[in-house]
Design a protein around this motif. Structure first.
Motif, mmCIF file in Angstrom:
data_model
loop_
_atom_site.group_PDB
_atom_site.id
_atom_site.type_symbol
_atom_site.label_atom_id
_atom_site.label_comp_id
_atom_site.label_asym_id
_atom_site.label_seq_id
_atom_site.Cartn_x
_atom_site.Cartn_y
_atom_site.Cartn_z
ATOM 1 N N ASP A 203 -15.202 0.813 -6.526
ATOM 2 C CA ASP A 203 -15.746 1.461 -5.330
ATOM 3 C C ASP A 203 -14.620 1.699 -4.321
ATOM 4 O OD1 ASP A 203 -17.077 2.510 -3.136
ATOM 5 O OD2 ASP A 203 -18.813 1.201 -3.379
ATOM 6 N N GLU A 204 -13.887 2.782 -4.556
ATOM 7 C CA GLU A 204 -12.728 3.107 -3.719
ATOM 8 C C GLU A 204 -13.103 3.255 -2.258
ATOM 9 O OE1 GLU A 204 -9.019 6.303 -3.511
ATOM 10 O OE2 GLU A 204 -10.514 6.446 -5.115
ATOM 11 N N THR A 205 -14.272 3.814 -1.967
ATOM 12 C CA THR A 205 -14.681 3.996 -0.572
ATOM 13 C C THR A 205 -14.773 2.658 0.151
ATOM 14 O OG1 THR A 205 -15.929 6.001 -1.103
ATOM 15 C CG2 THR A 205 -16.499 4.864 0.946
ATOM 16 N N TYR A 206 -15.374 1.664 -0.516
ATOM 17 C CA TYR A 206 -15.468 0.337 0.095
ATOM 18 C C TYR A 206 -14.077 -0.215 0.387
ATOM 19 C CZ TYR A 206 -15.968 -4.673 0.656
ATOM 20 O OH TYR A 206 -15.870 -5.953 1.143
ATOM 21 N N TRP A 207 -13.213 -0.217 -0.614
ATOM 22 C CA TRP A 207 -11.914 -0.862 -0.447
ATOM 23 C C TRP A 207 -11.049 -0.160 0.596
ATOM 24 C CZ3 TRP A 207 -11.301 -5.579 -1.759
ATOM 25 C CH2 TRP A 207 -12.062 -6.114 -2.803
ATOM 26 N N ARG A 208 -11.104 1.163 0.638
ATOM 27 C CA ARG A 208 -10.295 1.869 1.633
ATOM 28 C C ARG A 208 -10.900 1.739 3.040
ATOM 29 N NH1 ARG A 208 -5.991 4.352 -0.212
ATOM 30 N NH2 ARG A 208 -5.886 5.170 -2.340
ATOM 31 N N THR A 209 -12.185 1.433 3.104
ATOM 32 C CA THR A 209 -12.819 1.201 4.401
ATOM 33 C C THR A 209 -12.412 -0.152 4.978
ATOM 34 O OG1 THR A 209 -14.734 2.563 3.827
ATOM 35 C CG2 THR A 209 -15.027 0.980 5.616
ATOM 36 N N VAL A 210 -12.342 -1.166 4.140
ATOM 37 C CA VAL A 210 -12.098 -2.524 4.637
ATOM 38 C C VAL A 210 -10.618 -2.897 4.664
ATOM 39 C CG1 VAL A 210 -14.389 -3.329 3.956
ATOM 40 C CG2 VAL A 210 -12.471 -3.571 2.358
ATOM 41 N N ILE A 211 -9.773 -2.201 3.878
ATOM 42 C CA ILE A 211 -8.338 -2.492 3.863
ATOM 43 C C ILE A 211 -7.577 -1.174 3.952
ATOM 44 C CG2 ILE A 211 -6.407 -3.550 2.630
ATOM 45 C CD1 ILE A 211 -8.443 -5.184 1.036
ATOM 46 N N ASP A 212 -6.708 -1.068 4.939
ATOM 47 C CA ASP A 212 -5.875 0.130 5.062
ATOM 48 C C ASP A 212 -4.546 -0.149 4.349
ATOM 49 O OD1 ASP A 212 -4.420 2.361 5.747
ATOM 50 O OD2 ASP A 212 -5.169 2.440 7.804
ATOM 51 N N PHE A 213 -4.539 0.080 3.051
ATOM 52 C CA PHE A 213 -3.340 -0.196 2.262
ATOM 53 C C PHE A 213 -2.158 0.651 2.727
ATOM 54 C CE2 PHE A 213 -6.900 -1.225 -0.614
ATOM 55 C CZ PHE A 213 -6.550 -2.517 -0.977
ATOM 56 N N ASP A 214 -2.423 1.911 3.058
ATOM 57 C CA ASP A 214 -1.342 2.795 3.490
ATOM 58 C C ASP A 214 -0.707 2.321 4.791
ATOM 59 O OD1 ASP A 214 -1.666 4.494 1.297
ATOM 60 O OD2 ASP A 214 -3.259 5.612 2.297
ATOM 61 N N ALA A 215 -1.506 1.696 5.666
ATOM 62 C CA ALA A 215 -0.960 1.163 6.916
ATOM 63 C C ALA A 215 0.041 0.046 6.637
ATOM 64 C CB ALA A 215 -2.079 0.666 7.818
ATOM 65 N N MET A 216 -0.218 -0.756 5.607
ATOM 66 C CA MET A 216 0.736 -1.807 5.248
ATOM 67 C C MET A 216 2.089 -1.206 4.898
ATOM 68 S SD MET A 216 -1.498 -4.378 2.845
ATOM 69 C CE MET A 216 -3.032 -5.112 3.384
ATOM 70 N N VAL A 217 2.044 -0.079 4.185
ATOM 71 C CA VAL A 217 3.288 0.603 3.808
ATOM 72 C C VAL A 217 3.954 1.191 5.042
ATOM 73 C CG1 VAL A 217 4.282 2.500 2.480
ATOM 74 C CG2 VAL A 217 2.466 1.094 1.475
ATOM 75 N N SER A 218 3.179 1.861 5.897
ATOM 76 C CA SER A 218 3.768 2.526 7.064
ATOM 77 C C SER A 218 4.386 1.531 8.033
ATOM 78 C CB SER A 218 2.708 3.372 7.782
ATOM 79 O OG SER A 218 1.697 2.558 8.337
ATOM 80 N N HIS A 219 3.875 0.321 8.065
ATOM 81 C CA HIS A 219 4.453 -0.724 8.917
ATOM 82 C C HIS A 219 5.604 -1.451 8.233
ATOM 83 C CE1 HIS A 219 1.750 -0.555 12.353
ATOM 84 N NE2 HIS A 219 0.704 -0.465 11.523
ATOM 85 N N GLY A 220 5.904 -1.068 6.999
ATOM 86 C CA GLY A 220 7.012 -1.694 6.286
ATOM 87 C C GLY A 220 6.717 -3.095 5.786
ATOM 88 N N LEU A 221 5.435 -3.429 5.612
ATOM 89 C CA LEU A 221 5.057 -4.777 5.204
ATOM 90 C C LEU A 221 4.922 -4.921 3.697
ATOM 91 C CD1 LEU A 221 2.481 -5.541 8.023
ATOM 92 C CD2 LEU A 221 4.926 -6.066 7.946
ATOM 93 N N VAL A 222 4.687 -3.814 3.009
ATOM 94 C CA VAL A 222 4.751 -3.776 1.555
ATOM 95 C C VAL A 222 5.489 -2.503 1.169
ATOM 96 C CG1 VAL A 222 2.600 -5.077 1.240
ATOM 97 C CG2 VAL A 222 2.536 -2.581 1.255
ATOM 98 N N SER A 223 6.020 -2.484 -0.033
ATOM 99 C CA SER A 223 6.731 -1.302 -0.513
ATOM 100 C C SER A 223 5.737 -0.276 -1.047
ATOM 101 C CB SER A 223 7.704 -1.688 -1.626
ATOM 102 O OG SER A 223 8.652 -2.630 -1.172
ATOM 103 N N PRO A 224 6.074 0.999 -0.962
ATOM 104 C CA PRO A 224 5.187 2.014 -1.552
ATOM 105 C C PRO A 224 4.870 1.714 -3.008
ATOM 106 C CG PRO A 224 6.860 3.067 -0.209
ATOM 107 C CD PRO A 224 7.231 1.612 -0.276
ATOM 108 N N SER A 225 5.851 1.181 -3.729
ATOM 109 C CA SER A 225 5.631 0.879 -5.152
ATOM 110 C C SER A 225 4.604 -0.226 -5.358
ATOM 111 C CB SER A 225 6.954 0.488 -5.818
ATOM 112 O OG SER A 225 7.493 -0.671 -5.203
ATOM 113 N N ASP A 226 4.388 -1.063 -4.336
ATOM 114 C CA ASP A 226 3.404 -2.137 -4.473
ATOM 115 C C ASP A 226 1.991 -1.599 -4.630
ATOM 116 O OD1 ASP A 226 5.304 -4.145 -4.303
ATOM 117 O OD2 ASP A 226 5.146 -4.307 -2.121
ATOM 118 N N LEU A 227 1.749 -0.394 -4.129
ATOM 119 C CA LEU A 227 0.412 0.186 -4.255
ATOM 120 C C LEU A 227 0.116 0.622 -5.686
ATOM 121 C CD1 LEU A 227 -0.009 2.253 -0.966
ATOM 122 C CD2 LEU A 227 -0.352 -0.193 -1.390
#
Length: 260
Positions: A203-227
């Motif tokens: 359920d991609e809609t649920y997961w993208r609603t509750v966790i902003d994975f892209d924000a983690m990347v934009s803040h430099g907290l995880v690498s793009p490859s981690d996604l």
């Protein structure tokens, strides 16, 4: 006056008890390491006896119900269907004495866990329930295989057993507990402490609603490859296909037929 020739006091003394039968001793602080080892060894022995080489771990909320509100019923139905098709296609349906692969393993409780165990039971496949002792007692659901239904005191050992045979991880919507299990496995993958197993979030809609994975990347907290450590799916069928696309090796029985 006590009989000076009697040894009743000696026989009754806690120090005289056999250590393996002395519960006060075994449950003391000094034996924590031994208890930890026992929790590993008991489950390991049983799983080996059943010929279980690998598992597919299914996480998700214990609060989801088959007749629940909103998307709950859909999540339950898809988790049940996934347990069914993965058991038929993966290699769990082996005869006694043969190696079993991709056996459904859950935390053993209600909700999504129940649904996945139930799907396996629908087709007569074994499935595992790794239960945990909690202040508000969690009882095992009625669908995990009785001989593969375990109870742990230590979260760490339970997590180890969930992870050590995992060929893949399928995560349905859930709360704190589901997040805990998911991010622990992602951290193990990110740090190469676990083999490159596929992780699928349903359920991609649920997961993208509750966790902003892209924000983690934009803040430099995880690498793009981690996604790339995980994928999304919306149905049991697409979750299974994602596992296959990520190099999961199915081991269907010779008389396998497609899931109706």
């Amino acid at each position: 006056m006590d009989d000076p020739d009697s040894n009743a006091a000696q026989l009754a003394s806690p120090s005289y008890r056999l250590p393996a039968l002395d519960q006060d001793f075994l449950l003391g602080d000094s034996m924590r390491g031994v208890r930890f080892q026992l929790e590993f060894a008991k489950a390991e022995e049983v799983l080996r006896a059943w010929g279980i080489r690998t598992t597919l771990v299914v996480f998700g909320s214990a609060r989801v119900r088959e007749d629940g509100p909103g998307r709950h019923a859909d999540w339950y139905a898809e988790a049940r269907r996934f347990g069914k098709l993965a058991s038929l296609r993966g290699g769990a349906m082996r005869d006694v004495g043969q190696v079993r692969d991709n056996v459904i393993a859950t935390g053993g409780g209600p909700g999504i866990m129940e649904a996945a165990n139930r799907g396996a039971a629908d087709v007569g496949a074994p499935s595992i329930g790794f239960n945990i002792t909690l202040p508000h007692e969690q009882e095992p659901n009625g669908w995990s295989t009785p001989g593969l239904t375990f109870r742990f005191h230590y979260f760490a050992m339970r997590k180890m057993h969930l992870a050590m045979r995992a060929n893949g991880l399928v995560v349905f919507p859930g709360g704190f507990g589901t997040f805990d299990e998911l991010f622990e496995l992602l951290t193990l993958r990110q740090t190469d402490k676990a083999p490159p197993i596929p992780v699928v979030l349903v359920d991609e809609t649920y997961w993208r609603t509750v966790i902003d994975f892209d924000a983690m990347v934009s803040h430099g907290l995880v690498s793009p490859s981690d996604l790339s450590l995980f994928r999304f799916a919306d149905t049991a069928e697409s979750a299974w296909q994602s596992l296959i696309d990520c190099c999961l090796k199915p081991h269907p029985p010779s008389d396998y037929v497609p899931v109706p």
